[in-house]
Design an enzyme around this catalytic site. Structure first.
Site, PDB file in Angstrom:
ATOM      1  N   ASN A   9      -0.444  -0.328   4.980  1.00  0.00           N
ATOM      2  CA  ASN A   9      -0.883  -1.724   5.024  1.00  0.00           C
ATOM      3  C   ASN A   9      -1.551  -2.028   3.687  1.00  0.00           C
ATOM      4  O   ASN A   9      -2.657  -1.551   3.423  1.00  0.00           O
ATOM      5  CB  ASN A   9      -1.869  -1.894   6.189  1.00  0.00           C
ATOM      6  N   TRP A  10      -0.849  -2.777   2.859  1.00  0.00           N
ATOM      7  CA  TRP A  10      -1.392  -3.065   1.524  1.00  0.00           C
ATOM      8  C   TRP A  10      -2.505  -4.119   1.556  1.00  0.00           C
ATOM      9  O   TRP A  10      -3.166  -4.346   0.555  1.00  0.00           O
ATOM     10  CB  TRP A  10      -0.255  -3.526   0.586  1.00  0.00           C
ATOM     11  N   LYS A  11      -2.687  -4.784   2.702  1.00  0.00           N
ATOM     12  CA  LYS A  11      -3.724  -5.824   2.813  1.00  0.00           C
ATOM     13  C   LYS A  11      -3.549  -6.829   1.670  1.00  0.00           C
ATOM     14  O   LYS A  11      -2.419  -7.134   1.310  1.00  0.00           O
ATOM     15  CB  LYS A  11      -5.119  -5.184   2.851  1.00  0.00           C
ATOM     16  N   HIS A  93      -4.912  -6.853  13.631  1.00  0.00           N
ATOM     17  CA  HIS A  93      -5.747  -6.016  12.762  1.00  0.00           C
ATOM     18  C   HIS A  93      -7.193  -6.495  12.846  1.00  0.00           C
ATOM     19  O   HIS A  93      -7.447  -7.707  12.922  1.00  0.00           O
ATOM     20  CB  HIS A  93      -5.243  -6.069  11.312  1.00  0.00           C
ATOM     21  N   GLU A  95      -9.361  -6.866  10.684  1.00  0.00           N
ATOM     22  CA  GLU A  95      -9.740  -7.819   9.628  1.00  0.00           C
ATOM     23  C   GLU A  95      -9.258  -9.228   9.981  1.00  0.00           C
ATOM     24  O   GLU A  95      -9.912 -10.217   9.633  1.00  0.00           O
ATOM     25  CB  GLU A  95      -9.177  -7.339   8.282  1.00  0.00           C
ATOM     26  N   GLU A 163      -7.355   1.869  15.404  1.00  0.00           N
ATOM     27  CA  GLU A 163      -8.122   1.810  14.154  1.00  0.00           C
ATOM     28  C   GLU A 163      -9.587   1.511  14.475  1.00  0.00           C
ATOM     29  O   GLU A 163      -9.961   0.340  14.654  1.00  0.00           O
ATOM     30  CB  GLU A 163      -7.577   0.697  13.241  1.00  0.00           C
ATOM     31  N   GLY A 169     -11.747   1.804   5.622  1.00  0.00           N
ATOM     32  CA  GLY A 169     -12.241   1.620   4.259  1.00  0.00           C
ATOM     33  C   GLY A 169     -13.588   2.247   3.987  1.00  0.00           C
ATOM     34  O   GLY A 169     -14.225   1.945   2.982  1.00  0.00           O
ATOM     35  N   SER A 209      -9.278   5.309   7.070  1.00  0.00           N
ATOM     36  CA  SER A 209      -9.624   6.342   6.081  1.00  0.00           C
ATOM     37  C   SER A 209      -8.720   7.571   6.153  1.00  0.00           C
ATOM     38  O   SER A 209      -9.174   8.692   5.933  1.00  0.00           O
ATOM     39  CB  SER A 209     -11.100   6.743   6.216  1.00  0.00           C
ATOM     40  N   GLY A 230      -4.383   2.236   4.855  1.00  0.00           N
ATOM     41  CA  GLY A 230      -4.734   1.146   3.955  1.00  0.00           C
ATOM     42  C   GLY A 230      -4.754   1.622   2.511  1.00  0.00           C
ATOM     43  O   GLY A 230      -3.714   1.753   1.857  1.00  0.00           O
ATOM     44  N   GLY A 231      -5.948   1.912   2.000  1.00  0.00           N
ATOM     45  CA  GLY A 231      -6.127   2.222   0.583  1.00  0.00           C
ATOM     46  C   GLY A 231      -5.183   3.293   0.050  1.00  0.00           C
ATOM     47  O   GLY A 231      -4.637   3.159  -1.052  1.00  0.00           O
TER      48      GLY A 231
HETATM   49  P1  13P Z   1      -8.035   2.377   5.100  1.00  0.00           P
HETATM   50  O1  13P Z   1      -6.956   3.436   5.186  1.00  0.00           O
HETATM   51  O2  13P Z   1      -8.202   1.812   3.732  1.00  0.00           O
HETATM   52  O3  13P Z   1      -9.303   2.856   5.736  1.00  0.00           O
HETATM   53  O4  13P Z   1      -7.529   1.136   5.996  1.00  0.00           O
HETATM   54  C1  13P Z   1      -7.040   1.364   7.272  1.00  0.00           C
HETATM   55  C2  13P Z   1      -6.441   0.117   7.773  1.00  0.00           C
HETATM   56  O5  13P Z   1      -7.117  -0.844   8.066  1.00  0.00           O
HETATM   57  C3  13P Z   1      -4.968   0.070   7.883  1.00  0.00           C
HETATM   58  O6  13P Z   1      -4.562  -1.063   8.580  1.00  0.00           O
END
Ligand code: 13P
Length: 249
Positions: A9-11, A93, A95, A163, A169, A209, A230-231
């Site tokens: 997920n590149w957000k 999600h 967020e 999640e 993050g 993470s 994510g990251g």
């Molecule tokens: P991180 O891997 O950056 O913690 O993010 C997880 C996430 O929200 C994937 O949707």
């Protein structure tokens, strides 16, 4: 057997120049055993889909509007995302739930719209730290599953991502026992609601993470069928290491 899924997920990250990461990923992992998916920002979906065509990387979206079309300035329908080259969409999600006030009813409507457009959906659930501290984790997950997952799903078109909000993050992750407890619980809820056939076929991803350094131990946990990353999905080297760990799990 469930096909494992490594989803990135590149957000709100990524410009056209970053599509080089997809080339690098495909070159380093031309034939992974696991399914590989990247969900870039919507601006990159069609470019990435064209670039990834014929290779191992599938392309998805990060959210969708529940309506088919209409007066919703700035929003994108599931059909538009499919038209651009997406085959999956993430819904619910944390967020989106936090930044846009999306609740379970919204998420379920988005998921329904996505399925109607022929997309697979990744429905996200997860507790906050305060909810975990109050020992409410399984109640929260149960409520989100009941409220966010639509009725008409198959083992193929539904993926659940667990999640924990406090792990996203932050570099913090639950213990493997805590992850296993929630994933086993989600599996049991899916089987109770949809029957054993569908319930056992749905993939359950862990997200929060996930890094090359912790992927192997997380993928060894029961009912962990992959990760939503994510990251660490932004760079081909990191995401490639996670794919390699999943292939070996
Ligand atoms: P991180 O891997 O950056 O913690 O993010 C997880 C996430 O929200 C994937 O949707």
């Amino acid at each position: 057997m469930r096909v494992k899924l490594a989803a990135g997920n590149w957000k709100m990250n990524g410009l056209a120049a970053d599509l080089a990461e997809i080339d690098a990923l495909a070159a380093a992992h031309p034939a992974p055993r696991s399914e590989v998916l990247i969900c870039p920002p919507a601006t990159l979906i069609s470019l990435m889909a064209a670039r990834a065509a014929g290779g191992p990387v599938k392309v998805g979206a990060q959210c969708c509007h529940p309506a088919e079309s209409g007066a919703h300035t700035g929003d994108l329908s599931a059909a538009m995302l499919a038209d651009a080259g997406a085959s999956y969409v993430i819904v619910g999600h944390s967020e989106r739930r936090a930044d846009h006030g999306e609740g379970d009813d919204d998420v379920r409507a988005q998921a329904r719209a996505a399925l109607a457009a022929g997309l697979r959906v990744i429905v996200c659930v997860g507790e906050t730290e305060a909810q975990r501290d109050a020992s409410n984790t399984l109640d929260i997950i149960s409520g989100q599953l009941a409220g966010s997952v639509p009725d008409l799903v198959t083992g193929d078109n539904l993926v659940i991502a667990y999640e924990p909000v406090w792990a996203i993050g932050t570099g913090r992750t639950p213990t493997t026992d805590q992850i296993g407890e929630v994933h086993d619980f989600i599996r049991a809820r899916l089987e109770a609601r949809f029957g054993a056939g569908v319930g056992r076929s749905v993939r359950i991803l862990y997200g929060g993470s996930v890094k090359p350094g912790n992927a192997t131990e997380i993928f060894a946990v029961s009912n962990v069928d992959g990760a939503l990353v994510g990251g660490a999905s932004l760079k081909a080297t990191d995401f490639g290491a996670i794919i390699a760990a999943l292939d070996e799990a």
